[in-house]
Enzyme design. Structure first.
Site, mmCIF file in Angstrom:
data_model
loop_
_atom_site.group_PDB
_atom_site.id
_atom_site.type_symbol
_atom_site.label_atom_id
_atom_site.label_comp_id
_atom_site.label_asym_id
_atom_site.label_seq_id
_atom_site.Cartn_x
_atom_site.Cartn_y
_atom_site.Cartn_z
ATOM 1 N N SER A 239 -10.117 -0.819 6.711
ATOM 2 C CA SER A 239 -9.501 -0.581 5.402
ATOM 3 C C SER A 239 -8.752 -1.757 4.796
ATOM 4 C CB SER A 239 -8.567 0.632 5.480
ATOM 5 O OG SER A 239 -9.307 1.809 5.646
ATOM 6 N N SER B 113 -9.528 1.682 2.754
ATOM 7 C CA SER B 113 -8.667 2.503 1.921
ATOM 8 C C SER B 113 -7.596 1.712 1.177
ATOM 9 C CB SER B 113 -7.970 3.565 2.787
ATOM 10 O OG SER B 113 -7.184 2.956 3.794
ATOM 11 N N LYS C 99 0.853 -1.192 0.000
ATOM 12 C CA LYS C 99 0.000 0.000 0.000
ATOM 13 C C LYS C 99 0.884 1.235 0.000
ATOM 14 C CE LYS C 99 -3.918 1.973 2.536
ATOM 15 N NZ LYS C 99 -4.869 1.754 3.648
#
Length: 476
Positions: free
Chosen positions: A181, A157, A82
């Site tokens: 997330s 996210s 990420k």
């Protein structure tokens, strides 16, 4: 073995082939890079693809393995990160215009661990800007798109991490989870996502959002893959003040063991309230599978859950605005609109609300601990709704309109508020072919038992990645 075969492999299966020298890490990386070039424009999973570095790391891994210097199950395995996990000398954007050219001077602790294990960094995955939002469609680099329907959200996210794993662009990825997330995109893209116990994995070198809520965790195609990756990431780190010193642990140790006699708690309220009927149906069928495997199903009451969203909201607002105040005041025009709107609302959080939120968090921890005195695992939906359209802001559930943001977050927030481990496991598909997730919540630091229960379901239901019932639109 041809590429169409090894691209379907789980991380653990590919690891065995690499260990046996049946597959070359260089071959794997080259084929993955070709696939990323073809598929990433559709799903927008990666912000930065590390082409030259990945090939270089693959050659090094191959040389080491051929020389008999095998480092373990991640050696030669391509992993996505990420893009708010710091990578030394490599652009780390936080999905933001503000950091579009930011290059850290250090690796996050989790990156150091992956490098030590011989993993290959294949790329930096798209993310909701600053990880502030569960939709995954507010990034400076555009929305990540769902591999099962590119017009749908991946959830956020950790949007790009979910899309990359589900699309076969890497064999595992790291995400972060502050309110859901990791688990929201795992549910939305039909993969496995673990939010471990708070403090299990170091957050040092990971751009923060809520300092007492942030978690790092693995996102993979199967339960075993997830447990292997968690085993490499977990451990004490002086760089994270919330890190726990528990020593090494084999999280795969219970996988394959019977779950007969395990007590599965089913909440009588909250987790099944205002939930899409297809989601509810698939999760209840999953619970029946667990019962058929010998688990004891028991209703449980957790009254404090009605206050959890308040505790999550006020804690996150206060902590996020404290981190962003200077940038919000000096560069508001450079934020994504929905992220800026949330931060402006966050600025209104009051001190007494933060204190009250911490009191509710303690009450919630105590309530869950009381429930876990008589059960082993809680089972519930991961997300209350199916993946919405990109850009959608409202949704109707049971005839009532709700904000998409709250509908996505509502069922994943309690495990962040309490810090308890929570695992999302694929449990089926809607009639329109969209994935649905089963959420398993356990006692603090009891991830191994969650993997045991999740793996038993995965095998029985034949939903492991190697045997998709419904293929992603982005075919392997």
């Amino acid at each position: 073995m041809n590429k169409n075969t090894f691209l379907h492999l789980s991380l653990s299966s590919l690891s065995e082939e690499i260990k046996l020298k049946e597959i070359s890490p260089v071959e794997v990386v080259r084929e993955l890079l070709a696939r990323i070039e073809e598929i990433n424009p559709v799903v927008n999973a990666f912000i930065t693809v590390l082409q030259e570095q990945a090939v270089k790391e693959a050659r090094q891994a191959e040389e080491e393995i051929m020389a008999g210097n095998y480092r373990g199950p991640l050696h030669g395995i391509p992993i996505g990160l990420k893009d708010l996990i710091y990578t030394k000398g490599i652009r780390t954007t936080m999905g933001s215009k503000i950091y579009q050219n930011y290059i850290p001077d250090r690796d996050a602790t989790v990156v150091q661990k992956l490098k030590k294990a011989g993993a290959i960094m294949i790329g930096k995955c798209n993310t909701q800007e600053f990880a502030y939002g569960p939709t995954g469609d507010a990034s400076y680099f555009g929305p990540a798109r769902n591999p099962y329907n590119p017009s749908k959200m991946t959830g956020g996210s950790s949007s790009g991490s979910g899309a990359a794993v589900a699309s076969g662009l890497c064999f595992g990825a790291l995400g972060t989870d502050t309110g859901g997330s990791i688990r929201i995109p795992a549910s939305a893209t039909g993969i496995v996502g673990m939010k471990p116990t708070f403090g299990r994995i170091s957050r040092a070198g990971v751009h923060p959002l809520g300092r007492t809520l942030d978690h790092v965790g693995p996102m993979t195609r199967s339960i075993r893959d997830n447990a292997l990756l968690l085993g490499m990431l977990a451990g004490f780190d002086h760089g994270d003040p919330f890190s726990h010193n528990l020593g090494n642990e084999d999280f795969t140790r219970c996988i394959g063991e019977s779950i007969s006699g395990k007590v599965i708690g089913i909440p009588t309220s909250f987790y099944f309230d205002r939930v899409d009927e297809e989601v509810k149906d698939k999760v209840k069928k999953a619970i029946h599978v667990l019962e058929d495997l010998g688990a004891v199903i028991q209703d449980v009451e957790i009254p404090v859950l009605s206050k959890v969203s308040y505790a999550q909201l006020k804690t996150l607002q206060s902590e996020a605005y404290a981190l962003h105040e200077e940038l919000v005041l000096s560069r508001p025009q450079d934020y994504q609109a929905q992220v800026l709107e949330r931060l402006k609302q966050s600025a209104k959080a009051l001190g007494f609300e933060y204190v009250k939120a911490q009191e509710i968090r303690q009450e919630a921890r105590e309530a869950f601990n009381t429930v876990f005195e008589r059960i082993d695992v809680i089972a519930a939906p991961t997300v209350a709704i199916l993946p919405p359209d990109i850009g959608q802001t409202e949704i109707s559930i049971d005839g009532k309109t709700e904000q998409v943001r709250s509908a996505l977050l509502r069922l994943t927030e309690p495990a962040c508020v309490t810090g308890l481990p929570s695992l999302s496991v694929p449990c089926g598909f809607s009639v329109t072919g969209l994935p649905i997730g089963l959420q398993l919540i356990g006692r603090a630091f009891d991830e191994a038992q969650l993997y045991q229960v999740g793996a038993a379901f995965e095998e029985e239901a034949s939903i492991a990645t190697l045997k998709w019932k419904i293929e992603p639109v982005v075919h392997f």
